[in-house]
Write a protein that holds these residues in place. Structure first.
Motif, short mmCIF file in Angstrom:
data_model
loop_
_atom_site.label_atom_id
_atom_site.label_comp_id
_atom_site.label_asym_id
_atom_site.label_seq_id
_atom_site.Cartn_x
_atom_site.Cartn_y
_atom_site.Cartn_z
N VAL A 62 -2.59 -4.63 3.73
CA VAL A 62 -1.73 -3.49 4.08
C VAL A 62 -2.61 -2.40 4.67
CG1 VAL A 62 -0.01 -1.84 3.26
CG2 VAL A 62 -0.22 -4.07 2.14
N THR A 63 -2.30 -1.96 5.90
CA THR A 63 -3.07 -0.92 6.58
C THR A 63 -2.13 0.17 7.07
OG1 THR A 63 -2.94 -2.11 8.68
CG2 THR A 63 -4.89 -2.51 7.32
N GLY A 64 -2.70 1.34 7.29
CA GLY A 64 -1.92 2.46 7.81
C GLY A 64 -2.40 3.77 7.22
N SER A 65 -2.00 4.83 7.83
CA SER A 65 -2.35 6.16 7.34
C SER A 65 -1.08 6.82 6.80
CB SER A 65 -2.94 7.01 8.48
OG SER A 65 -3.26 8.30 8.01
N ILE A 66 -1.11 7.11 5.49
CA ILE A 66 0.05 7.72 4.83
C ILE A 66 -0.40 9.07 4.27
CG2 ILE A 66 1.78 7.43 3.01
CD1 ILE A 66 1.34 4.41 3.22
N PRO A 67 0.10 10.18 4.81
CA PRO A 67 -0.42 11.50 4.45
C PRO A 67 -0.33 11.84 2.97
CG PRO A 67 0.94 11.62 6.42
CD PRO A 67 1.11 10.24 5.87
N ASP A 68 0.72 11.40 2.32
CA ASP A 68 0.91 11.75 0.91
C ASP A 68 0.33 10.65 0.03
OD1 ASP A 68 2.53 11.53 -1.71
OD2 ASP A 68 3.01 13.54 -0.99
N ASP A 69 -0.63 11.01 -0.84
CA ASP A 69 -1.31 10.00 -1.65
C ASP A 69 -0.38 9.34 -2.65
OD1 ASP A 69 -3.88 8.70 -2.12
OD2 ASP A 69 -3.78 9.60 -4.11
N ASN A 70 0.54 10.11 -3.23
CA ASN A 70 1.49 9.52 -4.17
C ASN A 70 2.37 8.47 -3.49
OD1 ASN A 70 0.66 10.98 -6.41
ND2 ASN A 70 2.00 12.71 -5.94
N ARG A 71 2.82 8.81 -2.26
CA ARG A 71 3.64 7.86 -1.52
C ARG A 71 2.82 6.63 -1.13
NH1 ARG A 71 6.11 10.84 2.72
NH2 ARG A 71 4.62 10.11 4.27
N ARG A 72 1.54 6.85 -0.78
CA ARG A 72 0.68 5.72 -0.42
C ARG A 72 0.55 4.75 -1.59
NH1 ARG A 72 -4.30 3.85 -0.98
NH2 ARG A 72 -4.84 5.53 -2.43
N ARG A 73 0.29 5.28 -2.78
CA ARG A 73 0.16 4.41 -3.95
C ARG A 73 1.48 3.69 -4.25
NH1 ARG A 73 -3.19 8.66 -6.07
NH2 ARG A 73 -1.35 9.58 -7.10
N SER A 74 2.59 4.38 -4.04
CA SER A 74 3.90 3.78 -4.28
C SER A 74 4.17 2.63 -3.32
CB SER A 74 4.99 4.85 -4.14
OG SER A 74 6.27 4.27 -4.28
N VAL A 75 3.83 2.84 -2.04
CA VAL A 75 4.04 1.80 -1.03
C VAL A 75 3.19 0.58 -1.34
CG1 VAL A 75 3.67 1.20 1.40
CG2 VAL A 75 4.75 3.38 0.80
N VAL A 76 1.91 0.80 -1.59
CA VAL A 76 1.01 -0.33 -1.90
C VAL A 76 1.46 -1.04 -3.17
CG1 VAL A 76 -1.35 -0.98 -2.48
CG2 VAL A 76 -0.93 0.72 -0.67
N GLY A 77 1.91 -0.26 -4.15
CA GLY A 77 2.40 -0.85 -5.40
C GLY A 77 3.59 -1.76 -5.18
N LEU A 78 4.47 -1.37 -4.25
CA LEU A 78 5.62 -2.22 -3.94
C LEU A 78 5.18 -3.57 -3.39
CD1 LEU A 78 8.03 0.40 -2.30
CD2 LEU A 78 8.40 -0.82 -4.46
N PHE A 79 4.19 -3.56 -2.51
CA PHE A 79 3.71 -4.81 -1.93
C PHE A 79 2.98 -5.66 -2.98
CE2 PHE A 79 4.11 -2.38 2.12
CZ PHE A 79 5.05 -3.22 2.71
N LYS A 80 2.28 -5.02 -3.88
CA LYS A 80 1.59 -5.78 -4.95
C LYS A 80 2.60 -6.43 -5.88
CE LYS A 80 -2.84 -3.37 -4.98
NZ LYS A 80 -3.81 -2.54 -5.76
N ARG A 81 3.71 -5.75 -6.13
CA ARG A 81 4.74 -6.36 -6.97
C ARG A 81 5.42 -7.52 -6.24
NH1 ARG A 81 5.49 -0.99 -8.59
NH2 ARG A 81 7.23 -0.63 -7.18
#
Length: 204
Positions: free
Chosen positions: A172-191
């Motif tokens: 998963v690559t990309g620039s996501i300005p909000d760190d909380n949202r970044r962790r949430s997005v990556v967490g969704l893909f890990k699940r």
């Protein structure tokens, strides 16, 4: 001098042996045709090769391999079934505020069109840019249902995020300005894929 001339040996030994071999060949051909017909009734798609009672099947979508093997094994007269897995080149799904771009390849045009149609229904109104191709002997490394989930997630993000899939690895690559949202997005893909499979290369 031999009691019997040579033609006697040919007549009494070689000719019956040749007839037996020919009969066995005809019988084997009949068995193979019967097995192929039985498998074709259970498995309408794919290229079927029969050797005796052993069956090899090619040209089957990756997500159907297990079901095809099970159905072929249940066909009458079958001894052993081998289903050849398609080659799975890398694919990428990229979501942007403007749309979702999909790359990758699969074996048949009909498979590709069905796959793209399914993804197009999950873009939440964004444009789907289809860059997939048809290449013999290949298939997408994501099942249709998993790809639909990825497209649905990416098409709801305000940022540009890419998901690359190859050899049991998801990046998963990309620039996501909000760190909380970044962790949430990556967490969704890990699940979705499993923590050990996903490599997070996103930044804030």
């Amino acid at each position: 001098m031999s009691r019997f001339p040579r033609w006697w040996f040919r007549a009494t030994v070689l000719v019956p042996a040749a007839i037996t071999v020919a009969g066995l060949a005809i019988q084997a051909g009949g068995i193979e045709r019967a097995v192929a017909a039985a498998v074709r009734q259970s498995v309408p798609a794919g290229d079927i090769t029969v050797d005796g009672r052993d069956v090899t099947i090619r040209g089957v979508p990756a997500e159907q391999v297990a079901a095809v093997k099970r159905d072929a094994e249940a066909a009458q007269g079958v001894r052993v079934v081998s289903v050849v897995d398609p080659r799975m080149p890398p694919m990428r799904i990229t979501g942007t505020p403007a749309g979702v771009t999909v790359t990758g390849s699969t074996h048949q045009q009909a498979w590709r069109e069905r796959f793209v149609r399914a993804l197009s229904a999950r873009t939440h109104g964004r444009k789907l840019v289809d860059q997939t191709t048809t290449v013999t002997g290949t298939d997408f490394p994501l099942t249709t249902s998993a790809a639909e989930v990825v497209v649905s997630l990416l098409s709801q993000l305000p940022d540009t995020v890419s998901v690359d899939v190859a050899a049991n690895k998801v990046i998963v690559t990309g620039s996501i300005p909000d760190d909380n949202r970044r962790r949430s997005v990556v967490g969704l893909f890990k699940r979705l894929f499993g923590e050990s499979v996903v490599t997070d290369k996103t930044t804030t």
